[in-house]
Design a protein around this motif. Structure first.
Motif, PDB file in Angstrom:
ATOM      1  N   MET A   1       0.818  -3.068  -4.254  1.00  0.00           N
ATOM      2  CA  MET A   1      -0.145  -3.902  -3.539  1.00  0.00           C
ATOM      3  C   MET A   1       0.442  -5.308  -3.522  1.00  0.00           C
ATOM      4  SD  MET A   1      -2.538  -1.841  -2.626  1.00  0.00           S
ATOM      5  CE  MET A   1      -3.910  -2.917  -2.149  1.00  0.00           C
TER       6      MET A   1
ATOM      7  N   SER B   1     -10.176   3.038  -5.519  1.00  0.00           N
ATOM      8  CA  SER B   1      -9.686   4.135  -4.674  1.00  0.00           C
ATOM      9  C   SER B   1      -8.737   5.043  -5.457  1.00  0.00           C
ATOM     10  CB  SER B   1      -8.963   3.570  -3.451  1.00  0.00           C
ATOM     11  OG  SER B   1      -8.345   4.605  -2.709  1.00  0.00           O
TER      12      SER B   1
ATOM     13  N   HIS C   1      -8.471  -9.309  -5.418  1.00  0.00           N
ATOM     14  CA  HIS C   1      -8.823  -8.398  -4.318  1.00  0.00           C
ATOM     15  C   HIS C   1      -7.959  -7.136  -4.372  1.00  0.00           C
ATOM     16  CE1 HIS C   1     -10.171  -7.105  -0.363  1.00  0.00           C
ATOM     17  NE2 HIS C   1      -8.904  -6.918  -0.042  1.00  0.00           N
ATOM     18  N   CYS C   2      -6.644  -7.298  -4.604  1.00  0.00           N
ATOM     19  CA  CYS C   2      -5.739  -6.140  -4.689  1.00  0.00           C
ATOM     20  C   CYS C   2      -6.149  -5.218  -5.835  1.00  0.00           C
ATOM     21  CB  CYS C   2      -4.301  -6.607  -4.882  1.00  0.00           C
ATOM     22  SG  CYS C   2      -3.510  -7.275  -3.397  1.00  0.00           S
TER      23      CYS C   2
ATOM     24  N   ARG D   1       0.806  -1.226   0.000  1.00  0.00           N
ATOM     25  CA  ARG D   1       0.000   0.000   0.000  1.00  0.00           C
ATOM     26  C   ARG D   1       0.842   1.280   0.000  1.00  0.00           C
ATOM     27  NH1 ARG D   1      -5.364  -0.788   0.902  1.00  0.00           N
ATOM     28  NH2 ARG D   1      -5.605   1.398   1.493  1.00  0.00           N
TER      29      ARG D   1
ATOM     30  N   GLN E   1      -9.116  -4.941  -7.231  1.00  0.00           N
ATOM     31  CA  GLN E   1     -10.375  -4.279  -6.888  1.00  0.00           C
ATOM     32  C   GLN E   1     -10.158  -3.098  -5.940  1.00  0.00           C
ATOM     33  OE1 GLN E   1     -12.683  -7.920  -5.728  1.00  0.00           O
ATOM     34  NE2 GLN E   1     -14.313  -6.911  -6.867  1.00  0.00           N
ATOM     35  N   GLU E   2      -9.264  -3.312  -4.981  1.00  0.00           N
ATOM     36  CA  GLU E   2      -9.009  -2.263  -3.994  1.00  0.00           C
ATOM     37  C   GLU E   2      -8.417  -1.020  -4.645  1.00  0.00           C
ATOM     38  OE1 GLU E   2      -7.059  -1.911   0.492  1.00  0.00           O
ATOM     39  OE2 GLU E   2      -6.872  -3.773  -0.650  1.00  0.00           O
TER      40      GLU E   2
END
Length: 400
Positions: free
Chosen positions: A319, A339, A331-332, A315, A334-335
């Motif tokens: 990621m 954002s 998941h990474c 982060r 999507q995150e």
């Protein structure tokens, strides 16, 4: 002086002609090798020997460098044939890029031969078999006749120390590079029909995590996210095409084949995210794709491969996901795409991450300082060894 470089595989002859005909190199290291060995061959005999090739081959390039392809299918098993070929040459200085134990063992027994190892791979003690193999490597590398053990960047060098190689002999090195000073990326505002683009470059094989990336794309597509995965490199393309078809996403996975090294950063810049997905069982030294991705300032999705530890921070500069886990990759992704602030901070932090991973010893230093062999050269190399304490900040982060 007769200098010989021993490579495991590759086509140096083709690389030389590509560069001198104005074509793009397919590997970032080739231009530096061609330039350095061309200069060296003006004053000394230079031989580039490749162990693994389809058939034996020999030629002398226009710059005077001699190219030998031994034609071995399995160099580690056929080390006696390799040693016989090297021994048939009147070599005085041997640089081993292919860490074949039989060749190193032979070199340590030659009275008038100077030898170094110049590596680009890591070593792991996770299994009993691996520990035994690494114990043997440590014995070979610690032999007084192996003067220095160079390895690509800090993490891979530290892995040598972890298996018992004397840190006073280990010198981290890297290829020459320059910060491109590109502006940080702005979060892309995607339209409904425009896909998010993920880019991968490297060997298209399971241990590089290509299948994990395809799995992640399938998960994202099935979740309704418009995403496209571009894969550059050669390998088991047919097998991964079949995986994409089985998952119902063949239209979302594009295989580009081999691309020129000079094109890599442009592809990364054009993409929304760069995937660096190596599994732990792939013996990474230090993947140049990390450098290239940071230079492109495109946010990175990277595995937790041990050789990335301390270089990429979760982060902050990338990621990070557990290697081999397609769900975690998804998941990474999507995150990040949900954002704008995270996306832009990853891009913004790429310069400081790139600066942190730089090492002072470059490819030319490895050759020039070793061949120079003056007291000043030996002192300079010692001052850049792991034992010098110069890399304490990197090692501290590696141990966290």
């Amino acid at each position: 002086m007769h200098f010989m470089l021993v490579l495991y595989a590759g086509d140096y002859h083709n690389a030389w002609h590509r560069i001198h005909s104005g074509k793009q190199p397919t590997w970032h290291g080739h231009p530096f090798m061609v330039e350095r060995f061309g200069k060296l061959s003006q004053h000394h005999k230079v031989t580039i020997l490749t162990c693994k090739s389809q058939k034996p081959y020999e030629d002398t390039l226009p710059d005077g460098c001699r190219v030998i392809e031994v034609g071995l299918a399995e160099p580690f098993k056929q080390h006696r044939e390799l040693v016989a070929r090297v021994a048939s040459e009147d070599v005085t200085h041997l640089m081993i890029r292919a860490p074949i134990p039989g060749l190193i063992r032979w070199a340590t027994r030659q009275q008038n031969l100077r030898t170094i190892a110049a590596l680009a791979q890591s070593y792991s003690n996770k299994t009993l078999k691996g520990r035994l193999k690494n114990w043997r490597y440590a014995r070979l590398f610690n032999h007084p006749k192996v003067e220095w053990v160079f390895n690509h960047n800090i993490n891979s060098s530290y892995s040598l120390q972890s298996i018992g190689v004397n840190p006073a002999k280990i010198v981290p090195w890297d290829w020459p590079q320059t910060w491109l000073d590109r502006k940080p990326k702005v979060f892309p505002e995607q339209s409904g029909s425009e896909p998010w683009t993920i880019f991968f470059v490297g060997s298209v094989i399971p241990n590089k995590g290509v299948g994990d990336g395809i799995d992640a794309v399938a998960r994202l597509r099935h979740a309704g996210i418009n995403i496209q995965f571009k894969i550059a490199g050669k390998g088991d393309i047919a097998g991964f095409q079949q995986q994409a078809e089985t998952l119902g996403i063949s239209d979302a996975v594009i295989f580009l084949g081999m691309i020129g090294n000079n094109e890599v950063i442009d592809y990364m810049t054009a993409a929304d995210l760069v995937l660096i997905s190596s599994r732990h069982n792939y013996p990474e030294g230090f993947p140049y794709t990390i450098n290239q991705a940071l230079l492109s300032r495109t946010p990175i999705i990277a595995s937790d491969h041990p050789m990335f530890k301390g270089i990429l921070q979760h982060r902050e500069s990338a990621m990070i996901f557990p290697a081999g886990d397609g769900g975690a990759i998804a998941h990474c992704i999507q995150e990040v795409i949900a954002s704008p602030s995270l996306y832009e901070s990853l891009s913004r932090n790429s310069q400081s991450a790139w600066e942190f991973l730089q090492v002072p010893v470059r490819w030319g230093d490895v050759i020039d300082r070793w061949l120079g062999d003056t007291p000043g050269d030996r002192q300079w190399l010692a001052a850049h060894s792991l034992q010098s304490g110069r890399y304490a900040d990197r090692v501290a982060r590696l141990n966290n």
